[in-house]
Each structure stands twice: as C-alpha cells, then as structure tokens.
Design a protein around this motif. Structure first.
Motif, PDB file in Angstrom:
ATOM      1  N   LEU A  83      33.753  35.254  45.411  1.00  0.00           N
ATOM      2  CA  LEU A  83      34.345  35.931  44.264  1.00  0.00           C
ATOM      3  C   LEU A  83      35.814  35.581  44.148  1.00  0.00           C
ATOM      4  O   LEU A  83      36.553  35.613  45.131  1.00  0.00           O
ATOM      5  CB  LEU A  83      34.182  37.445  44.415  1.00  0.00           C
ATOM      6  N   VAL A  84      36.244  35.254  42.936  1.00  0.00           N
ATOM      7  CA  VAL A  84      37.649  35.028  42.653  1.00  0.00           C
ATOM      8  C   VAL A  84      38.239  36.246  41.957  1.00  0.00           C
ATOM      9  O   VAL A  84      39.222  36.831  42.414  1.00  0.00           O
ATOM     10  CB  VAL A  84      37.860  33.768  41.796  1.00  0.00           C
ATOM     11  N   THR A  85      37.624  36.636  40.846  1.00  0.00           N
ATOM     12  CA  THR A  85      38.133  37.758  40.072  1.00  0.00           C
ATOM     13  C   THR A  85      37.083  38.236  39.089  1.00  0.00           C
ATOM     14  O   THR A  85      36.229  37.466  38.651  1.00  0.00           O
ATOM     15  CB  THR A  85      39.423  37.363  39.323  1.00  0.00           C
ATOM     16  N   THR A  86      37.151  39.506  38.735  1.00  0.00           N
ATOM     17  CA  THR A  86      36.271  40.086  37.728  1.00  0.00           C
ATOM     18  C   THR A  86      37.071  40.969  36.788  1.00  0.00           C
ATOM     19  O   THR A  86      38.162  41.445  37.125  1.00  0.00           O
ATOM     20  CB  THR A  86      35.149  40.929  38.346  1.00  0.00           C
ATOM     21  N   ILE A  87      36.508  41.200  35.618  1.00  0.00           N
ATOM     22  CA  ILE A  87      37.105  42.095  34.648  1.00  0.00           C
ATOM     23  C   ILE A  87      35.989  42.822  33.914  1.00  0.00           C
ATOM     24  O   ILE A  87      34.987  42.227  33.527  1.00  0.00           O
ATOM     25  CB  ILE A  87      38.031  41.331  33.666  1.00  0.00           C
ATOM     26  N   THR A  88      36.148  44.124  33.736  1.00  0.00           N
ATOM     27  CA  THR A  88      35.154  44.919  33.044  1.00  0.00           C
ATOM     28  C   THR A  88      35.435  44.929  31.551  1.00  0.00           C
ATOM     29  O   THR A  88      36.455  44.428  31.073  1.00  0.00           O
ATOM     30  CB  THR A  88      35.128  46.357  33.566  1.00  0.00           C
ATOM     31  N   VAL A 136      36.334  47.331  29.843  1.00  0.00           N
ATOM     32  CA  VAL A 136      37.486  48.167  29.538  1.00  0.00           C
ATOM     33  C   VAL A 136      38.761  47.634  30.178  1.00  0.00           C
ATOM     34  O   VAL A 136      39.803  48.286  30.105  1.00  0.00           O
ATOM     35  CB  VAL A 136      37.255  49.629  29.960  1.00  0.00           C
ATOM     36  N   GLY A 137      38.681  46.467  30.800  1.00  0.00           N
ATOM     37  CA  GLY A 137      39.878  45.812  31.274  1.00  0.00           C
ATOM     38  C   GLY A 137      40.226  46.002  32.731  1.00  0.00           C
ATOM     39  O   GLY A 137      41.290  45.535  33.168  1.00  0.00           O
ATOM     40  N   THR A 138      39.394  46.669  33.491  1.00  0.00           N
ATOM     41  CA  THR A 138      39.653  46.821  34.913  1.00  0.00           C
ATOM     42  C   THR A 138      39.447  45.488  35.628  1.00  0.00           C
ATOM     43  O   THR A 138      38.424  44.836  35.446  1.00  0.00           O
ATOM     44  CB  THR A 138      38.734  47.879  35.524  1.00  0.00           C
ATOM     45  N   THR A 139      40.409  45.089  36.426  1.00  0.00           N
ATOM     46  CA  THR A 139      40.357  43.793  37.100  1.00  0.00           C
ATOM     47  C   THR A 139      40.286  43.942  38.601  1.00  0.00           C
ATOM     48  O   THR A 139      40.711  44.947  39.168  1.00  0.00           O
ATOM     49  CB  THR A 139      41.577  42.937  36.730  1.00  0.00           C
ATOM     50  N   ASN A 140      39.772  42.912  39.221  1.00  0.00           N
ATOM     51  CA  ASN A 140      39.667  42.837  40.664  1.00  0.00           C
ATOM     52  C   ASN A 140      39.912  41.395  41.071  1.00  0.00           C
ATOM     53  O   ASN A 140      39.413  40.477  40.421  1.00  0.00           O
ATOM     54  CB  ASN A 140      38.288  43.302  41.133  1.00  0.00           C
ATOM     55  N   TYR A 141      40.684  41.195  42.141  1.00  0.00           N
ATOM     56  CA  TYR A 141      41.027  39.858  42.589  1.00  0.00           C
ATOM     57  C   TYR A 141      40.783  39.702  44.075  1.00  0.00           C
ATOM     58  O   TYR A 141      41.009  40.631  44.856  1.00  0.00           O
ATOM     59  CB  TYR A 141      42.504  39.539  42.323  1.00  0.00           C
ATOM     60  N   ALA A 142      40.346  38.523  44.451  1.00  0.00           N
ATOM     61  CA  ALA A 142      40.310  38.188  45.859  1.00  0.00           C
ATOM     62  C   ALA A 142      41.735  38.113  46.390  1.00  0.00           C
ATOM     63  O   ALA A 142      42.660  37.714  45.676  1.00  0.00           O
ATOM     64  CB  ALA A 142      39.603  36.848  46.074  1.00  0.00           C
ATOM     65  N   ASP A 143      41.911  38.493  47.641  1.00  0.00           N
ATOM     66  CA  ASP A 143      43.247  38.483  48.227  1.00  0.00           C
ATOM     67  C   ASP A 143      43.883  37.095  48.175  1.00  0.00           C
ATOM     68  O   ASP A 143      45.102  36.966  48.041  1.00  0.00           O
ATOM     69  CB  ASP A 143      43.197  38.972  49.669  1.00  0.00           C
ATOM     70  N   SER A 144      43.071  36.060  48.273  1.00  0.00           N
ATOM     71  CA  SER A 144      43.583  34.704  48.322  1.00  0.00           C
ATOM     72  C   SER A 144      44.227  34.250  47.017  1.00  0.00           C
ATOM     73  O   SER A 144      45.011  33.292  47.025  1.00  0.00           O
ATOM     74  CB  SER A 144      42.466  33.733  48.710  1.00  0.00           C
ATOM     75  N   VAL A 145      43.903  34.903  45.908  1.00  0.00           N
ATOM     76  CA  VAL A 145      44.439  34.489  44.615  1.00  0.00           C
ATOM     77  C   VAL A 145      45.319  35.542  43.973  1.00  0.00           C
ATOM     78  O   VAL A 145      45.936  35.279  42.935  1.00  0.00           O
ATOM     79  CB  VAL A 145      43.314  34.099  43.631  1.00  0.00           C
ATOM     80  N   LYS A 146      45.396  36.695  44.560  1.00  0.00           N
ATOM     81  CA  LYS A 146      46.165  37.793  43.987  1.00  0.00           C
ATOM     82  C   LYS A 146      47.631  37.391  43.838  1.00  0.00           C
ATOM     83  O   LYS A 146      48.239  36.856  44.761  1.00  0.00           O
ATOM     84  CB  LYS A 146      46.029  39.033  44.868  1.00  0.00           C
ATOM     85  N   GLY A 147      48.172  37.634  42.671  1.00  0.00           N
ATOM     86  CA  GLY A 147      49.544  37.266  42.377  1.00  0.00           C
ATOM     87  C   GLY A 147      49.701  35.880  41.801  1.00  0.00           C
ATOM     88  O   GLY A 147      50.779  35.549  41.289  1.00  0.00           O
ATOM     89  N   ARG A 148      48.663  35.059  41.874  1.00  0.00           N
ATOM     90  CA  ARG A 148      48.711  33.704  41.345  1.00  0.00           C
ATOM     91  C   ARG A 148      47.774  33.503  40.164  1.00  0.00           C
ATOM     92  O   ARG A 148      48.090  32.745  39.248  1.00  0.00           O
ATOM     93  CB  ARG A 148      48.366  32.686  42.433  1.00  0.00           C
ATOM     94  N   PHE A 149      46.621  34.154  40.203  1.00  0.00           N
ATOM     95  CA  PHE A 149      45.621  34.017  39.150  1.00  0.00           C
ATOM     96  C   PHE A 149      45.600  35.279  38.305  1.00  0.00           C
ATOM     97  O   PHE A 149      45.811  36.394  38.809  1.00  0.00           O
ATOM     98  CB  PHE A 149      44.221  33.810  39.739  1.00  0.00           C
TER      99      PHE A 149
END
Length: 118
Positions: free
Chosen positions: A47-52, A54-67
């Motif tokens: 997993l890299v990232t998801t978005i619902t 309604v706009g809720t997002t989730n990021y893998a730690d490895s890409v957080k702040g960059r993607f």
C-alpha cells in the motif's frame, strides 16, 4: 464493472517529481476508497496511499511527506503527486478502487512503471 487506467509513469532522477493519474470508468457508482499500491521486483505489492470518497487519506510511512493523493469525484479520477523521489520508489504503481455492494468489490489498473535513477 469498473475499469481503471493509470498514466503518468516514467523515468526520473532522484529528487525529481512525477504525477500519476488514474481514471475510473464503467459502473463507477458506489466507489468508496481509491488508492495506489506499488510492487517492486521480488517484493510484495504494498500500500502506498488511499483516499475515501469524503477525502480521508492514509499514507505508508515510507512516502509520508513526499507523496500526496487527491481525488476528483466529478471526473472519477485519482492522482498521486510524487515529490522528492528516491530510488527505493522504483516500482510498478497500481491504481485501486473499492466499492461495497453487500460485499467488497475491488478493481485494479494495469499498472504504470515508475523508475527513479540515482
């Protein structure tokens, strides 16, 4: 059925940026979350990232702040802005969509190659 088509992959030097797009078509009503996964050679798809919806997002730690993932519900399109790319980001990136109709229905794009050179 839902069809997903990714675009925007390519070759970039470390520190560069790419913007991926994923357009959904077909029976798109009811799509909840969309996201991006990636798979490097010899590794499991992650997993890299998801978005619902309604706009809720989730990021893998490895890409957080960059993607950054974003979604245009009117266009049924999800984007992935990738900045400060690292060689470790090299992978095939897959778009994913999920919809709930009594059961989970999951759809995948064909993938787009992202290669980051050092």
């Amino acid at each position: 059925q839902v069809q997903l088509v990714e675009s925007g992959g390519g070759l970039v030097q470390a520190g560069g940026s790419l913007r991926l797009s994923c357009a959904a078509s077909g029976s798109i009503s009811g799509i909840g979350s969309m996201g991006w996964y990636r798979q490097a050679p010899g590794k499991q798809r992650e997993l890299v990232t998801t978005i619902t919806s309604v706009g809720t997002t989730n990021y893998a730690d490895s890409v957080k702040g960059r993607f950054t993932i974003s979604r245009d519900n009117a266009k049924n399109t999800v984007y992935l802005q990738m900045n400060s790319l690292k060689p470790e980001d090299t992978a095939v990136y897959y778009c994913n969509a999920r919809k709930w109709l009594h059961e989970l229905h999951e759809y995948w794009g064909q993938g787009t190659q992202v290669t980051v050179s050092s």
